[in-house]
Structures are given as C-alpha cells and as structure tokens.
Design a protein around this motif. Structure first.
Motif, PDB file in Angstrom:
ATOM      1  N   VAL A 211      89.597 122.154 101.228  1.00 29.61           N
ATOM      2  CA  VAL A 211      89.634 122.967 102.447  1.00 29.61           C
ATOM      3  C   VAL A 211      90.387 124.266 102.183  1.00 29.61           C
ATOM      4  CG1 VAL A 211      90.539 123.088 104.799  1.00 29.61           C
ATOM      5  CG2 VAL A 211      89.413 121.004 104.013  1.00 29.61           C
ATOM      6  N   GLY A 212      91.514 124.158 101.466  1.00 34.04           N
ATOM      7  CA  GLY A 212      92.295 125.348 101.139  1.00 34.04           C
ATOM      8  C   GLY A 212      91.507 126.329 100.286  1.00 34.04           C
TER       9      GLY A 212
ATOM     10  N   GLY B 230      82.170 124.478 101.005  1.00 40.17           N
ATOM     11  CA  GLY B 230      83.176 123.977 100.080  1.00 40.17           C
ATOM     12  C   GLY B 230      83.684 122.583 100.390  1.00 40.17           C
ATOM     13  N   VAL B 231      83.881 122.287 101.670  1.00 37.39           N
ATOM     14  CA  VAL B 231      84.404 120.980 102.068  1.00 37.39           C
ATOM     15  C   VAL B 231      83.429 119.874 101.669  1.00 37.39           C
ATOM     16  CG1 VAL B 231      85.118 119.539 103.992  1.00 37.39           C
ATOM     17  CG2 VAL B 231      85.726 121.962 103.970  1.00 37.39           C
TER      18      VAL B 231
ATOM     19  N   ALA C 272      83.890 125.517  95.559  1.00 36.18           N
ATOM     20  CA  ALA C 272      84.164 125.547  96.995  1.00 36.18           C
ATOM     21  C   ALA C 272      84.563 126.955  97.443  1.00 36.18           C
ATOM     22  CB  ALA C 272      85.272 124.550  97.335  1.00 36.18           C
ATOM     23  N   ALA C 273      85.357 127.637  96.621  1.00 30.91           N
ATOM     24  CA  ALA C 273      85.794 128.989  96.970  1.00 30.91           C
ATOM     25  C   ALA C 273      84.633 129.978  96.958  1.00 30.91           C
ATOM     26  CB  ALA C 273      86.881 129.447  96.002  1.00 30.91           C
TER      27      ALA C 273
ATOM     28  N   LEU D  14      92.966 112.356 100.573  1.00 35.28           N
ATOM     29  CA  LEU D  14      93.740 113.287 101.387  1.00 35.28           C
ATOM     30  C   LEU D  14      94.119 114.527 100.585  1.00 35.28           C
ATOM     31  CD1 LEU D  14      95.235 113.974 104.022  1.00 35.28           C
ATOM     32  CD2 LEU D  14      97.208 112.718 103.121  1.00 35.28           C
ATOM     33  N   ILE D  15      94.591 114.323  99.357  1.00 37.08           N
ATOM     34  CA  ILE D  15      94.998 115.454  98.516  1.00 37.08           C
ATOM     35  C   ILE D  15      93.794 116.272  98.088  1.00 37.08           C
ATOM     36  CG2 ILE D  15      96.092 116.119  96.340  1.00 37.08           C
ATOM     37  CD1 ILE D  15      98.043 115.089  98.438  1.00 37.08           C
ATOM     38  N   PHE D  16      92.760 115.609  97.570  1.00 38.57           N
ATOM     39  CA  PHE D  16      91.590 116.326  97.061  1.00 38.57           C
ATOM     40  C   PHE D  16      90.894 117.133  98.165  1.00 38.57           C
ATOM     41  CE2 PHE D  16      90.770 113.269  93.262  1.00 38.57           C
ATOM     42  CZ  PHE D  16      91.711 113.971  92.526  1.00 38.57           C
TER      43      PHE D  16
END
Length: 252
Positions: free
Chosen positions: A81-82, A177-178, A170-171, A74-76
């Motif tokens: 996503v962010g 990225g996801v 990812a950025a 969940l955190i990773f």
C-alpha cells in the motif's frame, strides 16, 4: 488503452506476483528453515512434525500457520500500500509521462534483481539478514502472529530482492499495486500451508532449489525487459485476442 486490455494487464501482473510469492517461499533462504519455524511457533519438535500427524497436531499446525501468515501478510500488504501511494505521489508530482518513467526504472530494478536471484551477480548488501530473532516466543497465537510480522520485516537474501521487485511493480502501477501485493502474499501462503502437512516433500524441493531460483530469475529478467520496453500493453492485447479467438472457435 481500453478497459479490457487494462484488466488483462492486471491479471498478467497478478499471476506474476503469485509466482513471485511462491518463489520466495521455495527459495534456499526460506524452505530449508521452514520445519524449524513450524517447530518454533507450535512448540512441536521437528522430529514429531516429520512423523505421522494425528488430528490434534494437524489442527495445531494449521491454526498457528494461519496466524503466522496473518502477521506476514500485515507487513507485506502494508508495504505494498505504501509503495502504491508513493508511486501515485511521484506520478502526480512529475505529471506527464512519469508513469512510463517509473515503469522503466522498475524494469531496470527487476532485471537487476532477477540476475541476483538467479545467482549470476552478487551484491553483498542484499546478502545480509535483517530479521528479528526471538530467544523465546511469546505464548499463544498472538505470539505466533508477532513472529510472522518479525519474519516479514526481515530482509533475507532471497525474499528481499523478489518482494522489492513486487513493490517496484506496485509503485509503477499505483491503482493496481495492492492487488499485486495481495497475490504475492497468496503465492507465499499456499505452499506454506500445503507443505505444513507434507514436510517430507521439502527435502526434494531443497535439492532442486538452485534450478527453481534460476528459472525464477529468468522470469524476473523477462518481466523487467517487458516493463522497460513498454511492451506490456501489446502483450496484454495479444493475450486478450488469443483468448477471444479461442472462445470464438469453441462457440463456432
């Protein structure tokens, strides 16, 4: 760039993210304390964990491990996503060749992190642990889930630099990225689940963890150089051509 070449780049990046996840788990910061974490989340002593397991213990180990990894995931994945949205926002803000610029910045960062992971440079700020500590674990699977979240939210000397490199990757590729983050999580989870049932193997891996981290550091440096130089499309095209030629040879 053709759609097939873009897909090939995605596959290459996903395999690298998978390896990065495995490297994070096998690092000297995580693997040595792995039995203690299992003991903490299951309530089974380390001595019992390292002995022969009956069906009930194996079931408890597997179920708690899954909830722990769900908390980690969940955190990773949320961070991934962010990072992907941030990269997309920056590219839209700067427009033009901003994608290549972000890739080059990511390349420099990954090279630096590779040097750190391999042990060739030291950076005090990354050596500090910022992990949540629990004096007493909340009861049941929900407690295990929250412990997993606390573990993932902490920046350790090994996980932090490796996962930060995946976030930069990812950025630099917002649309993909996801997928990189998900593959990182899978790479972390697979050895976690396997070694849950083979705790005796951790001693051998710990003895060779220094070599494992140096190899991982070299791979990160090479990946950083590829991103910085913009060679990823060419490498993807080469791999695609190689696969196509192999299939044609077999069919012929």
């Amino acid at each position: 760039m053709g759609g097939i070449e873009a897909d090939t780049m995605l596959v290459v990046g996903m395999f690298l993210a998978l390896g990065a996840g495995a490297l994070s788990f096998l690092s000297p910061c995580v693997l040595p304390i792995f039995p203690a974490y299992l003991s903490y989340i299951t309530g089974i002593s380390v001595k019992e964990l390292q002995g022969n397991h009956d069906g009930e213990i194996r079931k408890k180990l597997l179920s708690h491990s899954i909830f722990f990894l769900l908390g980690v995931s969940l955190i990773f994945i949320s961070l991934g996503v962010g990072a992907s949205f941030l990269g997309q926002w920056i590219q839209e803000l700067l427009s033009g060749d901003s994608g290549l610029l972000i890739q080059r910045i990511a390349g420099v960062f990954i090279i630096f992190m590779g040097l750190f992971v391999g042990g060739w440079i030291k950076f005090t700020a990354l050596m500090k642990e910022r992990r949540f500590h629990y004096s007493k674990k909340p009861m049941g699977y929900l407690g295990t889930f929250f412990v997993g979240m606390g573990f993932a939210a902490g920046w350790t000397p090994c996980i932090g630099p490796i996962f930060a490199s995946i976030l930069f990757l990812a950025a630099s590729n917002p649309g993909q990225g996801v997928f990189y983050t998900i593959m990182y999580v899978i790479g972390f989870a697979l050895p976690f689940l396997v070694l849950t049932f083979f705790l005796g193997s951790t001693k051998w891996i710990v003895r060779h963890s220094g070599i494992i981290m140096k190899i991982g550091g070299v791979v990160m440096i090479v990946m950083g150089l590829i991103l910085f130089s913009g060679l990823m499309p060419r490498i993807s095209a080469f791999l695609l051509q190689l696969v196509q030629n192999t299939w044609l040879t077999k069919l012929g």
